[in-house]
Each structure stands twice: as structure tokens, then as C-alpha cells.
Design a protein around this motif. Sequence first.
Motif, PDB file in Angstrom:
ATOM      1  N   THR A 121      70.376  60.842  49.906  1.00 13.92           N
ATOM      2  CA  THR A 121      71.343  59.944  50.597  1.00 13.92           C
ATOM      3  C   THR A 121      72.119  58.940  49.702  1.00 13.92           C
ATOM      4  N   GLU A 122      71.224  58.442  48.745  1.00 14.68           N
ATOM      5  CA  GLU A 122      71.712  57.267  48.034  1.00 14.68           C
ATOM      6  C   GLU A 122      71.323  57.371  46.651  1.00 14.68           C
ATOM      7  N   ARG A 123      72.045  57.041  45.692  1.00 17.82           N
ATOM      8  CA  ARG A 123      71.505  57.293  44.145  1.00 17.82           C
ATOM      9  C   ARG A 123      70.647  56.089  43.902  1.00 17.82           C
ATOM     10  N   VAL A 124      70.746  54.912  44.553  1.00 16.31           N
ATOM     11  CA  VAL A 124      69.970  53.785  44.303  1.00 16.31           C
ATOM     12  C   VAL A 124      69.449  53.470  45.727  1.00 16.31           C
ATOM     13  N   VAL A 125      68.071  53.881  45.825  1.00 13.88           N
ATOM     14  CA  VAL A 125      67.492  53.822  47.267  1.00 13.88           C
ATOM     15  C   VAL A 125      67.007  52.265  47.247  1.00 13.88           C
ATOM     16  N   THR A 145      74.280  47.395  57.051  1.00 14.12           N
ATOM     17  CA  THR A 145      75.604  47.364  56.660  1.00 14.12           C
ATOM     18  C   THR A 145      75.544  47.304  54.975  1.00 14.12           C
ATOM     19  N   SER A 146      74.773  47.499  54.408  1.00 12.22           N
ATOM     20  CA  SER A 146      74.777  47.482  52.931  1.00 12.22           C
ATOM     21  C   SER A 146      73.685  48.664  52.321  1.00 12.22           C
ATOM     22  N   ASP A 147      74.464  49.494  51.433  1.00 11.63           N
ATOM     23  CA  ASP A 147      73.277  50.487  50.644  1.00 11.63           C
ATOM     24  C   ASP A 147      72.161  49.929  49.687  1.00 11.63           C
ATOM     25  N   GLY A 148      71.702  50.643  49.005  1.00 16.68           N
ATOM     26  CA  GLY A 148      70.606  50.180  48.102  1.00 16.68           C
ATOM     27  C   GLY A 148      71.241  49.481  46.929  1.00 16.68           C
ATOM     28  N   ALA A 149      72.283  49.883  46.408  1.00 18.16           N
ATOM     29  CA  ALA A 149      72.914  49.160  45.274  1.00 18.16           C
ATOM     30  C   ALA A 149      73.473  47.970  45.731  1.00 18.16           C
ATOM     31  N   ALA A 150      74.131  47.864  46.974  1.00 18.73           N
ATOM     32  CA  ALA A 150      74.698  46.753  47.502  1.00 18.73           C
ATOM     33  C   ALA A 150      73.299  45.463  47.695  1.00 18.73           C
ATOM     34  N   ARG A 151      72.542  46.278  47.968  1.00 15.16           N
ATOM     35  CA  ARG A 151      71.251  45.061  48.537  1.00 15.16           C
ATOM     36  C   ARG A 151      70.591  44.568  47.196  1.00 15.16           C
TER      37      ARG A 151
END
Length: 264
Positions: free
Chosen positions: A83-87, A217-223
Amino acid sequence: PPMTRAGRAGVPVAGPHLRRLLLLLSLLPASASLVVGPLEAAGTACREGVGAAASARLSFSRARQLFLASILAPTAVYYLRATERVVKFPATLSYVARRGAPKLIHAACFLGGWAHLLFGLFSTRSCGALVRGLSVQMAATGVTSTLLCALGNHKTTNSIHYVSTLLYIVDHVLMFVVFDTPAVLRQAFYACFAMTGLAFQWCYCLERRAGFPWEGTSDGAARRAQLRRLAAPLRRQIERSSLALMVAEYALFVIAALAVDAGL
């Protein structure tokens, strides 16, 4: 809620969420004493019936396997970057099973586990109305907490999630009485629940201090980008609190799954 004070190591003093939780837990012993007697009697009859029926025992065994799969399988799929490229790591099961393939796998295994468990109970005559009613209510609460109102961006569903999750924990405590769960699993469950609550509060306070949005509210990359902007001491504290929350939550779920047929 207002910011809570923090100790020297950054571990928060009990904040409003934790204080409410502790107050509610303090009321449990008195209320539980009213139902323990009937539950023990109903549980003894139910366990004897399940133990004498091979099909019921098989249903309980499959339920345990599916509940374990609902924890481990979506996690594995998420970290394979489904689901996410950056986990995101650390991450709770509530996060990794929130969308895409992990969510579908989690839902299928969770519902399958409850289907087998309910079949085992309803196919056993000695499992009376009290046990069956409690199990149906617990299943409905679990579905509400994990599937219908999973943590996300909406305040209303988040509130329902927290309340139904707490009720689901109470249901586990009652089911431990029904199925005579071994003491070691009960104690481990209670300890992990306490650690999950403390880690959640610790993580929540640190992320509020850092100005982070909450987990969903934030995905792996944003985190990862958010963490890079922080000073090293605060970043390390957030990473440690997130890891503590992940470990405590996963341990809680695994113990709950192992307890399904441990007392039969």
C-alpha cells in the motif's frame, strides 16, 4: 485536550485520556463480581460440551489460527509495500491494516475467525444463552472497533473506535472466565493492555509536542519527513514511544488470539 507534563525521560504524567481509562478500570472489579458467578457456571457447562465435540474443538482451533492470521498476514503484506512505497516503522496494526490489501486480508481473517468461533458455540447445546449472547455482543463490538470504525481522520468514528475497543477489552476479560483461560495468559493480557495504554499516552503527548498529526493522517513518506525536521532528542523519544506502542499492541492481540482455546 491540554498538553500533559512530561518527566525527565519524556514519559508523560497521566493525561486526560489515561485518567479516564484508569477511572473506568477501577470500577471493573465491583461490576465484574456481579456476573462472574453466572459466567463461571455457564462456562463450565459450555467447556464440557465443546470438549466432548470434535467439530466444536476444530472450530475453536481454526478460529485461533484465523485470528493470528488477521494480525500477522496484513502486517507482512504491508511491509512488502502493498500500500505504500515508503513504509512506516514502527506502526500499529490499526495503521497497517487500514487500507488496500492488508485491510482486506485483515477483515477476511477476522470475520472468518469469529464465524468459526460462533459456529463452535452455537453448535454446542451446553453453551447456553448467556455464553452465546456474550459472544455475539463481543463479535459485534470487535467488528465495530476494527472494521466499521477503524482509526482514521473522522473524529466521530475515532471516538466510536476508542469506546468500542475498551468494551472489546472488557469482553475479553469476561470470556477469560467463561473459557477458564490459563492464568499466565490472563496476566500477560492485562500487562500488555496496561503497557499499550501507557505507550499510547506517551506517544500521543510527544507527537502533540512536536506538532504532528495523529498516526492515521500521514503516510510513511510524510512521517519520515516530519521526523527529519525534529531535534535529535525529541525524534528519538518519538521513535521509542512508537516502537513501545507497536510491540505492546501486537503482543496484546497475539495473546488474545492464543487464549481462544487455551482453556479447553
